[in-house]
Motif scaffolding. Structure first.
Motif, PDB file in Angstrom:
ATOM      1  N   ARG A   1       3.716  10.313  -7.275  1.00 43.32           N
ATOM      2  CA  ARG A   1       4.600  10.612  -8.406  1.00 43.32           C
ATOM      3  C   ARG A   1       3.794  10.904  -9.657  1.00 43.32           C
ATOM      4  O   ARG A   1       4.121  11.812 -10.430  1.00 43.32           O
ATOM      5  N   ALA A   2       2.729  10.129  -9.882  1.00 43.36           N
ATOM      6  CA  ALA A   2       1.886  10.328 -11.062  1.00 43.36           C
ATOM      7  C   ALA A   2       1.208  11.694 -11.041  1.00 43.36           C
ATOM      8  O   ALA A   2       0.958  12.292 -12.098  1.00 43.36           O
ATOM      9  N   ALA A   3       0.927  12.180  -9.830  1.00 43.29           N
ATOM     10  CA  ALA A   3       0.285  13.490  -9.686  1.00 43.29           C
ATOM     11  C   ALA A   3       1.309  14.619  -9.669  1.00 43.29           C
ATOM     12  O   ALA A   3       0.936  15.789  -9.516  1.00 43.29           O
ATOM     13  N   GLY A   4       2.602  14.277  -9.798  1.00 41.47           N
ATOM     14  CA  GLY A   4       3.644  15.296  -9.788  1.00 41.47           C
ATOM     15  C   GLY A   4       3.936  15.847  -8.415  1.00 41.47           C
ATOM     16  O   GLY A   4       4.495  16.944  -8.289  1.00 41.47           O
ATOM     17  N   LEU A   5       3.593  15.084  -7.390  1.00 35.10           N
ATOM     18  CA  LEU A   5       3.807  15.529  -6.015  1.00 35.10           C
ATOM     19  C   LEU A   5       5.040  14.841  -5.439  1.00 35.10           C
ATOM     20  O   LEU A   5       5.397  13.732  -5.844  1.00 35.10           O
ATOM     21  N   PRO A   6       5.697  15.479  -4.472  1.00 35.06           N
ATOM     22  CA  PRO A   6       6.897  14.881  -3.879  1.00 35.06           C
ATOM     23  C   PRO A   6       6.556  13.681  -2.997  1.00 35.06           C
ATOM     24  O   PRO A   6       5.504  13.635  -2.368  1.00 35.06           O
ATOM     25  N   VAL A   7       7.458  12.717  -2.964  1.00 34.84           N
ATOM     26  CA  VAL A   7       7.333  11.538  -2.099  1.00 34.84           C
ATOM     27  C   VAL A   7       8.222  11.756  -0.892  1.00 34.84           C
ATOM     28  O   VAL A   7       9.435  11.938  -1.033  1.00 34.84           O
ATOM     29  N   ALA A   8       7.622  11.779   0.274  1.00 36.37           N
ATOM     30  CA  ALA A   8       8.371  12.083   1.498  1.00 36.37           C
ATOM     31  C   ALA A   8       9.491  11.080   1.729  1.00 36.37           C
ATOM     32  O   ALA A   8      10.621  11.444   2.053  1.00 36.37           O
ATOM     33  N   SER A   9       9.177   9.787   1.563  1.00 37.53           N
ATOM     34  CA  SER A   9      10.184   8.757   1.813  1.00 37.53           C
ATOM     35  C   SER A   9       9.757   7.462   1.150  1.00 37.53           C
ATOM     36  O   SER A   9       8.571   7.142   1.087  1.00 37.53           O
ATOM     37  N   ALA A  10      10.749   6.722   0.653  1.00 35.35           N
ATOM     38  CA  ALA A  10      10.468   5.420   0.059  1.00 35.35           C
ATOM     39  C   ALA A  10      10.638   4.305   1.075  1.00 35.35           C
ATOM     40  O   ALA A  10      10.432   3.131   0.760  1.00 35.35           O
ATOM     41  N   ALA A  11      10.989   4.679   2.289  1.00 36.87           N
ATOM     42  CA  ALA A  11      11.207   3.675   3.339  1.00 36.87           C
ATOM     43  C   ALA A  11       9.909   2.922   3.626  1.00 36.87           C
ATOM     44  O   ALA A  11       8.838   3.529   3.738  1.00 36.87           O
TER      45      ALA A  11
ATOM     46  N   HIS B   1       0.833  -1.205   0.000  1.00 39.16           N
ATOM     47  CA  HIS B   1       0.000   0.000   0.000  1.00 39.16           C
ATOM     48  C   HIS B   1       0.871   1.258   0.000  1.00 39.16           C
ATOM     49  O   HIS B   1       0.546   2.243  -0.676  1.00 39.16           O
ATOM     50  N   ARG B   2       1.981   1.220   0.754  1.00 41.29           N
ATOM     51  CA  ARG B   2       2.888   2.373   0.774  1.00 41.29           C
ATOM     52  C   ARG B   2       3.471   2.614  -0.618  1.00 41.29           C
ATOM     53  O   ARG B   2       3.556   3.755  -1.074  1.00 41.29           O
ATOM     54  N   ALA B   3       3.853   1.544  -1.289  1.00 34.49           N
ATOM     55  CA  ALA B   3       4.400   1.680  -2.642  1.00 34.49           C
ATOM     56  C   ALA B   3       3.354   2.249  -3.602  1.00 34.49           C
ATOM     57  O   ALA B   3       3.650   3.095  -4.445  1.00 34.49           O
TER      58      ALA B   3
END
Length: 356
Positions: free
Chosen positions: A166-176, A157-159
């Protein structure tokens, strides 16, 4: 410093010595003491595998070999294993030593080992149950597979959330904590529906009904008719038909195209009860009890089964085609709000000898 018997023999220079033994002693004790430490580690690891019956070298960090293990007794095996992992990660562990450890089943990453264990159990579970949607508290072959599956779904779900950002052009806080594509592919290969966007309980029942039908069974339509893995499939099917509007479009599509389900028709749906119809049903139960018993002294837990002809229009059917009324509870509640009752309703109960 105390010397071992072998060392004492080598160091008695007045006696004739074997050159090969002397060379080995000098190499291990003087030139290559680290090599001796390595050999003891390998021997201790092999002994640990034999003694424990394990096939993988997953040793707790605090593990120390028993003193009665001869030459490898009292060896800090857990620390030695951790040291080899650090050296391997740094890229400084010799290829030969890597090979020796891997022959013993060395686990270079505990996280990877735990994942591999979970995948193996997931395959077994899916093969036995026809899906990988274990219920809460499920344990398979001693492995708490539901806990593992729950953590895996959270990572997936996090992924998914990160991809949407990303698809919305928004930043991803963390991939952890997000599951990578390779791991998701492993689980998708076991069961494509293992991580639905909706409740896993719904998905499990859906798959059980689907498996039942594909195996040649009829679509369960009667409550209690088919129970699989503790799930009442008939009850679930009816709940989907009568709760169609609450389902997501993709759920509706799945039900229509794989199970040939359709929403319940209007004439199938029970008439919604008003306060008047509820009162009429309860009063009918009170009259039926009074006629049979000659009084209205009803125990608190008494349940009255109305005959079909006595059920007011709109009352939900219950046992033997009639309706079920918790008469004792209803009368207690009526007493508590007696002051609020309309005159006619109070009079109806008075005719039955109601004790207020």
């Amino acid at each position: 410093m105390a010397l071992s018997r072998a060392a004492a023999g080598v160091l008695r220079f007045s006696e004739e010595r074997d050159p090969a033994v002397l060379a080995q002693f000098v190499r291990l004790r003087v030139i290559d003491p680290e090599g001796a430490y390595w050999r003891r580690g390998i021997e201790a690891a092999g002994r640990w595998l034999r003694e424990t019956g394990n096939t993988a070298l997953r040793v707790p960090y605090t593990a120390v070999t028993p003193e009665d293990w001869g030459g490898v007794g009292g060896y800090p095996l857990g620390q030695w294993i951790a040291e080899q992992r650090r050296t391997y990660t740094a890229g400084t562990l010799e290829a030969g030593r890597v090979g020796e450890l891997e022959k013993l089943g060395m686990v270079w990453s505990e996280q990877e080992a735990a994942w591999a264990d979970g995948i193996a159990v997931a395959k077994e579970y899916a093969a036995a149950h026809g899906h990988f949607l274990p219920p809460t508290t499920a344990v398979w072959d001693g492995h708490p597979i539901e806990v593992w599956a729950k953590n895996a779904r959270a990572a997936a779900h996090r992924a998914r959330e990160n991809e949407e950002l990303r698809a919305a052009g928004l930043p991803v806080a963390s991939a952890a904590g997000a599951m990578n594509q390779a791991r998701q592919g492993e689980l998708d290969a076991i069961d494509p529906g293992w991580c639905p966007v909706w409740d896993t309980g719904w998905q499990r029942c859906y798959r059980l009904v689907q498996n039942h039908v594909q195996a040649g069974g009829n679509l369960p339509e009667t409550v209690g008719d088919v129970v699989v893995q503790g799930e009442g499939l008939g009850r679930w099917v009816n709940a989907q038909r009568f709760g169609w509007e609450q389902l997501l479009p993709v759920q509706q599509w799945n039900l229509e195209n794989t199970l040939r389900l359709a929403p319940a028709e209007e004439d199938e749906r029970p008439v919604k009860q008003t306060q008047d119809t509820k009162w009429a049903a309860n009063l009918a139960a009170a009259r039926q009890f009074h006629t049979r018993e000659g009084h209205l002294r009803v125990p608190r837990k008494h349940v009255e089964h109305l005959e079909t002809e006595a059920v007011p229009t709109g009352r939900q059917s219950g046992v033997d085609g009639g309706a079920v009324v918790k008469l004792g509870t209803w009368l207690d509640n009526v007493r508590k709000r007696a002051a609020e009752l309309p005159e006619q309703r109070r009079a109806d109960l008075d005719q039955l000898g109601m004790r207020w």
